[in-house]
Design a protein around this motif. Structure first.
Motif, PDB file in Angstrom:
ATOM      1  N   ILE A  54       0.826  -1.203   0.000  1.00 59.06           N
ATOM      2  CA  ILE A  54       0.000   0.000   0.000  1.00 59.06           C
ATOM      3  C   ILE A  54       0.863   1.257   0.000  1.00 59.06           C
ATOM      4  O   ILE A  54       0.602   2.215  -0.719  1.00 59.06           O
ATOM      5  N   GLU A  55       1.929   1.251   0.809  1.00 50.94           N
ATOM      6  CA  GLU A  55       2.809   2.420   0.866  1.00 50.94           C
ATOM      7  C   GLU A  55       3.410   2.704  -0.504  1.00 50.94           C
ATOM      8  O   GLU A  55       3.400   3.835  -0.989  1.00 50.94           O
ATOM      9  N   GLN A  56       3.904   1.649  -1.160  1.00 49.57           N
ATOM     10  CA  GLN A  56       4.503   1.830  -2.479  1.00 49.57           C
ATOM     11  C   GLN A  56       3.462   2.266  -3.497  1.00 49.57           C
ATOM     12  O   GLN A  56       3.738   3.090  -4.373  1.00 49.57           O
ATOM     13  N   ALA A  57       2.254   1.715  -3.392  1.00 49.88           N
ATOM     14  CA  ALA A  57       1.193   2.083  -4.332  1.00 49.88           C
ATOM     15  C   ALA A  57       0.878   3.570  -4.244  1.00 49.88           C
ATOM     16  O   ALA A  57       0.659   4.234  -5.268  1.00 49.88           O
ATOM     17  N   ILE A  58       0.851   4.102  -3.043  1.00 49.09           N
ATOM     18  CA  ILE A  58       0.573   5.526  -2.862  1.00 49.09           C
ATOM     19  C   ILE A  58       1.688   6.370  -3.471  1.00 49.09           C
ATOM     20  O   ILE A  58       1.445   7.304  -4.232  1.00 49.09           O
ATOM     21  N   PHE A  59       2.934   6.023  -3.148  1.00 53.05           N
ATOM     22  CA  PHE A  59       4.062   6.802  -3.640  1.00 53.05           C
ATOM     23  C   PHE A  59       4.281   6.613  -5.140  1.00 53.05           C
ATOM     24  O   PHE A  59       4.791   7.495  -5.820  1.00 53.05           O
ATOM     25  N   ALA A  60       3.910   5.441  -5.659  1.00 50.52           N
ATOM     26  CA  ALA A  60       4.155   5.145  -7.072  1.00 50.52           C
ATOM     27  C   ALA A  60       3.097   5.748  -7.979  1.00 50.52           C
ATOM     28  O   ALA A  60       3.326   5.887  -9.179  1.00 50.52           O
ATOM     29  N   SER A  61       1.953   6.099  -7.433  1.00 47.51           N
ATOM     30  CA  SER A  61       0.907   6.695  -8.271  1.00 47.51           C
ATOM     31  C   SER A  61       1.388   8.033  -8.821  1.00 47.51           C
ATOM     32  O   SER A  61       2.219   8.718  -8.213  1.00 47.51           O
ATOM     33  N   ASN A  62       0.870   8.395  -9.983  1.00 44.98           N
ATOM     34  CA  ASN A  62       1.246   9.683 -10.571  1.00 44.98           C
ATOM     35  C   ASN A  62       0.928  10.833  -9.623  1.00 44.98           C
ATOM     36  O   ASN A  62       1.702  11.786  -9.498  1.00 44.98           O
ATOM     37  N   GLU A  63      -0.213  10.735  -8.964  1.00 45.53           N
ATOM     38  CA  GLU A  63      -0.609  11.782  -8.021  1.00 45.53           C
ATOM     39  C   GLU A  63       0.356  11.849  -6.846  1.00 45.53           C
ATOM     40  O   GLU A  63       0.744  12.935  -6.399  1.00 45.53           O
ATOM     41  N   THR A 186      -0.059  -4.759  -6.695  1.00 43.08           N
ATOM     42  CA  THR A 186       0.294  -3.347  -6.502  1.00 43.08           C
ATOM     43  C   THR A 186       0.242  -2.569  -7.808  1.00 43.08           C
ATOM     44  O   THR A 186      -0.391  -1.510  -7.898  1.00 43.08           O
ATOM     45  N   LYS A 187       0.897  -3.071  -8.845  1.00 40.90           N
ATOM     46  CA  LYS A 187       0.965  -2.347 -10.112  1.00 40.90           C
ATOM     47  C   LYS A 187      -0.415  -2.226 -10.756  1.00 40.90           C
ATOM     48  O   LYS A 187      -0.747  -1.190 -11.351  1.00 40.90           O
ATOM     49  N   VAL A 188      -1.219  -3.282 -10.642  1.00 44.40           N
ATOM     50  CA  VAL A 188      -2.573  -3.240 -11.210  1.00 44.40           C
ATOM     51  C   VAL A 188      -3.372  -2.106 -10.567  1.00 44.40           C
ATOM     52  O   VAL A 188      -4.051  -1.335 -11.258  1.00 44.40           O
ATOM     53  N   ILE A 189      -3.284  -2.004  -9.248  1.00 41.79           N
ATOM     54  CA  ILE A 189      -4.025  -0.964  -8.537  1.00 41.79           C
ATOM     55  C   ILE A 189      -3.475   0.417  -8.877  1.00 41.79           C
ATOM     56  O   ILE A 189      -4.219   1.373  -9.077  1.00 41.79           O
ATOM     57  N   VAL A 190      -2.145   0.534  -8.950  1.00 41.23           N
ATOM     58  CA  VAL A 190      -1.535   1.821  -9.295  1.00 41.23           C
ATOM     59  C   VAL A 190      -1.958   2.260 -10.698  1.00 41.23           C
ATOM     60  O   VAL A 190      -2.352   3.412 -10.912  1.00 41.23           O
ATOM     61  N   ASP A 191      -1.877   1.345 -11.656  1.00 43.20           N
ATOM     62  CA  ASP A 191      -2.265   1.680 -13.024  1.00 43.20           C
ATOM     63  C   ASP A 191      -3.738   2.080 -13.101  1.00 43.20           C
ATOM     64  O   ASP A 191      -4.103   3.046 -13.784  1.00 43.20           O
ATOM     65  N   SER A 192      -4.583   1.339 -12.403  1.00 45.89           N
ATOM     66  CA  SER A 192      -6.005   1.648 -12.393  1.00 45.89           C
ATOM     67  C   SER A 192      -6.265   2.997 -11.732  1.00 45.89           C
ATOM     68  O   SER A 192      -7.088   3.791 -12.201  1.00 45.89           O
ATOM     69  N   TYR A 193      -5.552   3.272 -10.645  1.00 43.78           N
ATOM     70  CA  TYR A 193      -5.718   4.547  -9.942  1.00 43.78           C
ATOM     71  C   TYR A 193      -5.272   5.711 -10.819  1.00 43.78           C
ATOM     72  O   TYR A 193      -5.902   6.770 -10.832  1.00 43.78           O
ATOM     73  N   ASN A 194      -4.184   5.515 -11.563  1.00 39.91           N
ATOM     74  CA  ASN A 194      -3.711   6.578 -12.454  1.00 39.91           C
ATOM     75  C   ASN A 194      -4.751   6.926 -13.507  1.00 39.91           C
ATOM     76  O   ASN A 194      -4.936   8.095 -13.855  1.00 39.91           O
ATOM     77  N   VAL A 195      -5.428   5.907 -14.023  1.00 40.60           N
ATOM     78  CA  VAL A 195      -6.483   6.151 -15.001  1.00 40.60           C
ATOM     79  C   VAL A 195      -7.627   6.918 -14.353  1.00 40.60           C
ATOM     80  O   VAL A 195      -8.144   7.893 -14.905  1.00 40.60           O
ATOM     81  N   GLN A 196      -8.025   6.502 -13.169  1.00 38.49           N
ATOM     82  CA  GLN A 196      -9.152   7.141 -12.493  1.00 38.49           C
ATOM     83  C   GLN A 196      -8.823   8.575 -12.096  1.00 38.49           C
ATOM     84  O   GLN A 196      -9.666   9.469 -12.218  1.00 38.49           O
ATOM     85  N   SER A 197      -7.612   8.804 -11.602  1.00 34.94           N
ATOM     86  CA  SER A 197      -7.247  10.140 -11.121  1.00 34.94           C
ATOM     87  C   SER A 197      -7.066  11.134 -12.263  1.00 34.94           C
ATOM     88  O   SER A 197      -7.277  12.338 -12.097  1.00 34.94           O
ATOM     89  N   GLY A 198      -6.657  10.624 -13.428  1.00 34.04           N
ATOM     90  CA  GLY A 198      -6.427  11.516 -14.557  1.00 34.04           C
ATOM     91  C   GLY A 198      -5.155  12.334 -14.446  1.00 34.04           C
ATOM     92  O   GLY A 198      -4.915  13.231 -15.255  1.00 34.04           O
ATOM     93  N   VAL A 199      -4.309  12.037 -13.447  1.00 29.46           N
ATOM     94  CA  VAL A 199      -3.047  12.768 -13.265  1.00 29.46           C
ATOM     95  C   VAL A 199      -1.988  12.153 -14.174  1.00 29.46           C
ATOM     96  O   VAL A 199      -1.754  10.947 -14.126  1.00 29.46           O
ATOM     97  N   ALA A 200      -1.360  12.979 -14.980  1.00 23.80           N
ATOM     98  CA  ALA A 200      -0.342  12.488 -15.908  1.00 23.80           C
ATOM     99  C   ALA A 200       0.932  12.117 -15.161  1.00 23.80           C
ATOM    100  O   ALA A 200       1.224  12.646 -14.087  1.00 23.80           O
ATOM    101  N   ALA A 201       1.703  11.195 -15.733  1.00 30.67           N
ATOM    102  CA  ALA A 201       2.985  10.815 -15.149  1.00 30.67           C
ATOM    103  C   ALA A 201       3.903  12.026 -15.131  1.00 30.67           C
ATOM    104  O   ALA A 201       3.948  12.801 -16.082  1.00 30.67           O
ATOM    105  N   PRO A 202       4.648  12.227 -14.033  1.00 31.04           N
ATOM    106  CA  PRO A 202       5.541  13.381 -13.944  1.00 31.04           C
ATOM    107  C   PRO A 202       6.575  13.378 -15.062  1.00 31.04           C
ATOM    108  O   PRO A 202       7.124  12.327 -15.409  1.00 31.04           O
ATOM    109  N   ALA A 203       6.816  14.542 -15.622  1.00 29.73           N
ATOM    110  CA  ALA A 203       7.852  14.665 -16.657  1.00 29.73           C
ATOM    111  C   ALA A 203       9.213  14.572 -16.013  1.00 29.73           C
ATOM    112  O   ALA A 203       9.457  15.144 -14.939  1.00 29.73           O
ATOM    113  N   ARG A 204      10.116  13.815 -16.639  1.00 27.03           N
ATOM    114  CA  ARG A 204      11.468  13.650 -16.096  1.00 27.03           C
ATOM    115  C   ARG A 204      12.484  14.000 -17.164  1.00 27.03           C
ATOM    116  O   ARG A 204      12.268  13.764 -18.342  1.00 27.03           O
TER     117      ARG A 204
END
Length: 231
Positions: A54-63, A186-204
């Motif tokens: 869960i900790e990694q999922a939160i930090f790994a999300s685009n948001e 973890t990755k499935v939830i993160v990917d799904s959350y990124n779609v739902q949140s609509g927050v783009a991946a940070p530019a690097r």
């Protein structure tokens, strides 16, 4: 770049509580987690067992990456201030080591007192900064978790899971001695959350490697949202 201050202190221990969020789902229930203890999601009717960090999922999300990046930049002035204080103390200690034997008792005592006073002020400032940082980290994490937890519970119910364990705390601090990647969602939830949140991946910047963990101790991995939300 995430502020060095986020790595200067120990990682925050989050009090992740999924129970209240899961109660709105008639087919799912969850056990609350205390600070430092693993969260457990139980989905009625399922038989599969899965794990999620869960900790990694939160930090790994685009948001999460975006908001912790903002927090890191916000803390940079405090980082600079603390570094300046520490450098001054180190300089005085070096002066005491090199000149101490040559100083009279009064001069040596004054220098020692100066070091002690500055050390105490530094420790108080560092403690205040640590508590402030952890409070802001928790605020971000809890806000994301409020939105991520119902998605996790629904995913568990929709995909036949009877039990999902949080692996944020490695054994022996957590109950999971070992788990293979096949059961980790973890990755499935993160990917799904990124779609739902609509927050783009940070530019690097070009050539920057994706991060892999939480900001306070492990950088968060960059993830890309899937074409569709998992069902």
């Amino acid at each position: 770049m995430i502020s060095k201050l986020l790595r200067f202190f120990t990682a925050t221990v989050f009090a992740f509580s999924i129970a209240a969020l899961a109660q709105s789902d008639g087919n799912a229930a969850a056990l609350p987690s205390a600070p430092g203890s693993p969260a457990v999601v139980a989905a009625a009717g399922g038989s599969k067992i899965g794990t999620i960090n869960i900790e990694q999922a939160i930090f790994a999300s685009n948001e999460g990456q975006r908001d912790f990046e903002v927090l890191g930049k916000k803390l940079e002035p405090k980082e600079t201030e603390l570094k300046s204080q520490k450098d001054e103390i180190d300089s005085l200690k070096k002066q005491l080591d090199t000149q101490g034997p040559k100083l009279n008792d009064d001069a040596r005592g004054t220098l020692v007192k100066q070091i002690e006073d500055k050390q105490k002020r530094f420790e108080r400032s560092a403690q205040d900064a640590r508590e402030d940082m952890q409070a802001q980290q928790n605020e971000i994490a809890q806000r994301i978790l409020q939105k991520m937890a119902p998605m996790l519970v629904k995913y568990a119910g929709d995909n036949g899971y009877g039990l999902i364990l949080d692996t944020s705390n490695p054994w022996p601090n957590g109950p999971v001695v070992w788990n293979g990647p096949a059961v980790d969602i973890t990755k499935v939830i993160v990917d799904s959350y990124n779609v739902q949140s609509g927050v783009a991946a940070p530019a690097r910047p070009a050539g920057t490697k994706p991060q892999t963990g939480a900001p306070a101790s492990r950088p968060a991995p960059t993830t890309r949202p899937p074409a569709t939300t998992p069902k």
